[in-house]
Design a protein around this motif. Structure first.
Motif, mmCIF file in Angstrom:
data_model
loop_
_atom_site.group_PDB
_atom_site.id
_atom_site.type_symbol
_atom_site.label_atom_id
_atom_site.label_comp_id
_atom_site.label_asym_id
_atom_site.label_seq_id
_atom_site.Cartn_x
_atom_site.Cartn_y
_atom_site.Cartn_z
ATOM 1 N N GLN A 32 36.398 -46.874 89.842
ATOM 2 C CA GLN A 32 35.372 -45.846 89.666
ATOM 3 C C GLN A 32 34.402 -46.220 88.550
ATOM 4 O OE1 GLN A 32 34.755 -43.288 91.691
ATOM 5 N NE2 GLN A 32 32.923 -42.964 90.487
ATOM 6 N N GLY A 33 34.895 -46.837 87.473
ATOM 7 C CA GLY A 33 34.018 -47.307 86.405
ATOM 8 C C GLY A 33 33.075 -48.394 86.899
ATOM 9 N N ILE A 34 33.582 -49.286 87.737
ATOM 10 C CA ILE A 34 32.739 -50.347 88.318
ATOM 11 C C ILE A 34 31.668 -49.731 89.202
ATOM 12 C CG2 ILE A 34 32.728 -52.331 89.881
ATOM 13 C CD1 ILE A 34 35.639 -52.900 88.858
ATOM 14 N N VAL A 35 32.063 -48.787 90.039
ATOM 15 C CA VAL A 35 31.109 -48.111 90.928
ATOM 16 C C VAL A 35 30.055 -47.365 90.114
ATOM 17 C CG1 VAL A 35 30.883 -46.228 92.620
ATOM 18 C CG2 VAL A 35 32.690 -47.941 92.888
ATOM 19 N N LEU A 36 30.492 -46.650 89.086
ATOM 20 C CA LEU A 36 29.572 -45.893 88.237
ATOM 21 C C LEU A 36 28.570 -46.825 87.546
ATOM 22 C CD1 LEU A 36 28.862 -43.098 87.094
ATOM 23 C CD2 LEU A 36 30.579 -43.497 85.318
ATOM 24 N N LEU A 37 29.046 -47.958 87.040
ATOM 25 C CA LEU A 37 28.163 -48.916 86.381
ATOM 26 C C LEU A 37 27.201 -49.551 87.388
ATOM 27 C CD1 LEU A 37 27.186 -50.410 83.902
ATOM 28 C CD2 LEU A 37 29.080 -52.035 84.219
ATOM 29 N N ALA A 38 27.697 -49.946 88.560
ATOM 30 C CA ALA A 38 26.825 -50.538 89.581
ATOM 31 C C ALA A 38 25.768 -49.536 90.025
ATOM 32 C CB ALA A 38 27.653 -51.017 90.773
#
Length: 187
Positions: free
Chosen positions: A146-152
Protein backbone atom coordinates in the motif's frame (compact mmCIF):
# COMPACT_ATOMS: atom_id res chain seq x y z
CA UNK A 1 30.81 -3.32 -3.94
CA UNK A 2 29.23 -2.59 -7.27
CA UNK A 3 25.96 -4.07 -8.44
CA UNK A 4 26.08 -5.23 -12.04
CA UNK A 5 22.42 -6.27 -12.27
CA UNK A 6 19.30 -6.06 -10.11
CA UNK A 7 20.75 -4.59 -6.91
CA UNK A 8 18.50 -3.13 -4.22
CA UNK A 9 16.27 -0.50 -5.77
CA UNK A 10 17.19 -1.54 -9.33
CA UNK A 11 14.64 -3.77 -10.98
CA UNK A 12 11.98 -4.13 -13.61
CA UNK A 13 8.79 -5.91 -12.69
CA UNK A 14 7.93 -9.07 -14.58
CA UNK A 15 4.84 -9.04 -16.77
CA UNK A 16 2.35 -10.43 -14.21
CA UNK A 17 3.72 -8.30 -11.35
CA UNK A 18 3.71 -5.23 -13.58
CA UNK A 19 0.06 -5.75 -14.52
CA UNK A 20 -0.91 -6.22 -10.86
CA UNK A 21 1.04 -3.15 -9.72
CA UNK A 22 -0.41 -0.94 -12.45
CA UNK A 23 -3.93 -2.14 -11.62
CA UNK A 24 -3.49 -1.25 -7.94
CA UNK A 25 -2.03 2.19 -8.68
CA UNK A 26 -4.77 2.90 -11.24
CA UNK A 27 -7.40 1.89 -8.67
CA UNK A 28 -5.87 4.30 -6.13
CA UNK A 29 -5.86 7.06 -8.75
CA UNK A 30 -9.32 6.16 -10.06
CA UNK A 31 -7.90 6.00 -13.58
CA UNK A 32 -9.60 3.64 -16.03
CA UNK A 33 -7.90 4.40 -19.34
CA UNK A 34 -4.82 2.48 -20.44
CA UNK A 35 -3.17 5.56 -21.99
CA UNK A 36 -0.69 6.07 -19.14
CA UNK A 37 -0.06 2.43 -18.17
CA UNK A 38 3.64 2.61 -19.08
CA UNK A 39 4.11 5.81 -17.09
CA UNK A 40 2.24 4.36 -14.11
CA UNK A 41 4.35 1.19 -14.33
CA UNK A 42 7.53 3.30 -14.29
CA UNK A 43 6.32 5.13 -11.18
CA UNK A 44 5.39 1.81 -9.54
CA UNK A 45 8.89 0.44 -10.22
CA UNK A 46 10.47 3.65 -8.90
CA UNK A 47 8.33 3.45 -5.75
CA UNK A 48 9.23 -0.23 -5.33
CA UNK A 49 12.92 0.66 -5.64
CA UNK A 50 12.58 3.40 -3.02
CA UNK A 51 10.78 0.95 -0.74
CA UNK A 52 13.68 -1.51 -1.07
CA UNK A 53 16.20 1.19 -0.21
CA UNK A 54 14.14 2.34 2.78
CA UNK A 55 13.45 -1.18 4.05
CA UNK A 56 17.04 -2.36 3.59
CA UNK A 57 15.99 -5.50 1.73
CA UNK A 58 15.25 -6.72 -1.76
CA UNK A 59 11.51 -7.31 -1.93
CA UNK A 60 10.78 -9.49 -4.98
CA UNK A 61 13.17 -12.42 -5.52
CA UNK A 62 15.50 -11.93 -8.47
CA UNK A 63 19.03 -12.72 -9.65
CA UNK A 64 21.69 -10.25 -8.50
CA UNK A 65 25.25 -9.84 -9.77
CA UNK A 66 27.70 -7.91 -7.62
CA UNK A 67 31.41 -7.17 -7.89
CA UNK A 68 33.63 -7.06 -4.82
CA UNK A 69 37.35 -6.83 -4.23
CA UNK A 70 38.84 -10.28 -3.67
CA UNK A 71 39.76 -10.50 0.01
CA UNK A 72 41.00 -13.09 2.50
CA UNK A 73 38.51 -11.85 5.08
CA UNK A 74 34.78 -12.54 5.00
CA UNK A 75 32.74 -9.89 3.16
CA UNK A 76 29.00 -9.50 3.26
CA UNK A 77 27.04 -9.21 0.03
CA UNK A 78 25.21 -5.93 -0.54
CA UNK A 79 21.70 -7.26 -1.16
CA UNK A 80 19.63 -9.17 1.37
CA UNK A 81 17.94 -11.48 2.07
CA UNK A 82 20.08 -13.91 0.08
CA UNK A 83 18.37 -17.14 -0.96
CA UNK A 84 21.32 -18.79 -2.73
CA UNK A 85 24.80 -17.94 -3.97
CA UNK A 86 25.03 -19.48 -7.43
CA UNK A 87 28.45 -18.52 -8.85
CA UNK A 88 31.71 -16.73 -8.08
CA UNK A 89 33.93 -15.55 -10.93
CA UNK A 90 37.23 -13.70 -11.27
CA UNK A 91 37.08 -10.44 -13.22
CA UNK A 92 40.00 -9.11 -15.23
CA UNK A 93 39.07 -6.23 -17.51
CA UNK A 94 36.17 -7.46 -19.62
CA UNK A 95 36.90 -11.13 -18.93
CA UNK A 96 34.80 -12.98 -16.35
CA UNK A 97 36.10 -16.46 -15.48
CA UNK A 98 34.24 -18.83 -13.12
CA UNK A 99 36.32 -19.86 -10.11
CA UNK A 100 36.66 -23.46 -9.00
CA UNK A 101 34.48 -24.28 -5.99
CA UNK A 102 37.55 -24.83 -3.79
CA UNK A 103 38.94 -21.34 -4.66
CA UNK A 104 36.47 -19.50 -2.42
CA UNK A 105 34.17 -19.93 0.59
CA UNK A 106 30.53 -18.86 0.84
CA UNK A 107 27.99 -18.84 3.65
CA UNK A 108 24.47 -17.69 4.48
CA UNK A 109 23.84 -16.65 8.08
CA UNK A 110 20.65 -16.81 10.15
CA UNK A 111 19.61 -13.31 9.03
CA UNK A 112 19.93 -14.36 5.34
CA UNK A 113 23.07 -12.30 4.76
CA UNK A 114 25.37 -13.74 2.12
CA UNK A 115 29.09 -13.97 2.85
CA UNK A 116 32.08 -14.61 0.62
CA UNK A 117 35.80 -15.11 1.14
CA UNK A 118 38.39 -15.53 -1.61
CA UNK A 119 41.56 -16.70 0.17
CA UNK A 120 43.85 -16.77 -2.87
CA UNK A 121 44.46 -14.20 -5.59
CA UNK A 122 43.69 -10.56 -5.84
CA UNK A 123 41.60 -8.28 -7.96
CA UNK A 124 37.85 -8.34 -8.31
CA UNK A 125 35.29 -11.13 -8.08
CA UNK A 126 31.74 -11.21 -9.43
CA UNK A 127 29.21 -12.99 -7.24
CA UNK A 128 25.91 -14.16 -8.73
CA UNK A 129 23.11 -14.90 -6.32
CA UNK A 130 19.36 -14.96 -5.74
CA UNK A 131 18.07 -12.33 -3.33
CA UNK A 132 14.60 -11.34 -2.24
CA UNK A 133 12.03 -11.50 0.49
CA UNK A 134 8.84 -12.29 -1.45
CA UNK A 135 8.09 -14.22 -4.65
CA UNK A 136 5.56 -11.91 -6.35
CA UNK A 137 3.92 -8.50 -6.11
CA UNK A 138 0.76 -10.02 -4.60
CA UNK A 139 2.74 -11.56 -1.71
CA UNK A 140 4.31 -8.28 -0.56
CA UNK A 141 2.78 -7.54 2.87
CA UNK A 142 -0.26 -5.29 2.47
CA UNK A 143 1.16 -2.25 4.34
CA UNK A 144 4.37 -2.29 2.29
CA UNK A 145 2.47 -2.75 -0.96
CA UNK A 146 0.00 0.00 0.00
CA UNK A 147 2.91 2.38 0.69
CA UNK A 148 4.35 1.58 -2.75
CA UNK A 149 0.97 2.17 -4.38
CA UNK A 150 0.48 5.42 -2.46
CA UNK A 151 3.94 6.69 -3.46
CA UNK A 152 3.48 5.67 -7.13
CA UNK A 153 0.07 7.37 -7.21
CA UNK A 154 1.61 10.50 -5.68
CA UNK A 155 4.44 10.50 -8.22
CA UNK A 156 1.91 10.20 -11.06
CA UNK A 157 -0.56 12.73 -9.69
CA UNK A 158 2.04 15.32 -8.64
CA UNK A 159 4.54 14.91 -11.50
CA UNK A 160 4.24 18.60 -12.40
CA UNK A 161 4.18 19.87 -8.80
CA UNK A 162 6.70 20.04 -5.99
CA UNK A 163 4.57 18.46 -3.28
CA UNK A 164 6.43 16.06 -0.98
CA UNK A 165 5.19 12.47 -0.74
CA UNK A 166 2.61 11.70 1.93
CA UNK A 167 4.06 10.89 5.35
CA UNK A 168 1.84 7.80 5.38
CA UNK A 169 4.24 6.10 2.94
CA UNK A 170 7.07 5.74 5.47
CA UNK A 171 4.59 5.15 8.27
CA UNK A 172 3.36 2.09 6.39
CA UNK A 173 6.92 0.88 5.68
CA UNK A 174 8.60 1.60 9.02
CA UNK A 175 7.51 -1.59 10.88
CA UNK A 176 9.14 -3.69 8.14
CA UNK A 177 12.43 -1.78 8.04
CA UNK A 178 15.59 -3.78 8.67
CA UNK A 179 17.81 -1.69 10.90
CA UNK A 180 21.39 -2.28 11.92
CA UNK A 181 23.48 -0.26 14.31
CA UNK A 182 26.73 -1.48 12.76
CA UNK A 183 27.79 -3.32 9.65
CA UNK A 184 28.04 -7.08 10.14
CA UNK A 185 31.58 -8.34 10.68
CA UNK A 186 32.77 -11.93 10.59
CA UNK A 187 36.07 -13.46 11.53
Amino acid sequence: MTFITNGPGEMSLGTADRVAAVAEVKAALRVALADDDDLIAAFAEAALGLAERFLGRVLIVRPVAERLPAARCWQTLGAAPVMAITAVSAVEGDTVTPLAVDAYAIDLDAEANGWIRVPAGSGVVEVSYQAGWIGTWALIPAPVRQGIVLLAAHLYDQRDAAEPPPAAVTALWRPFRATRLTRAVRT
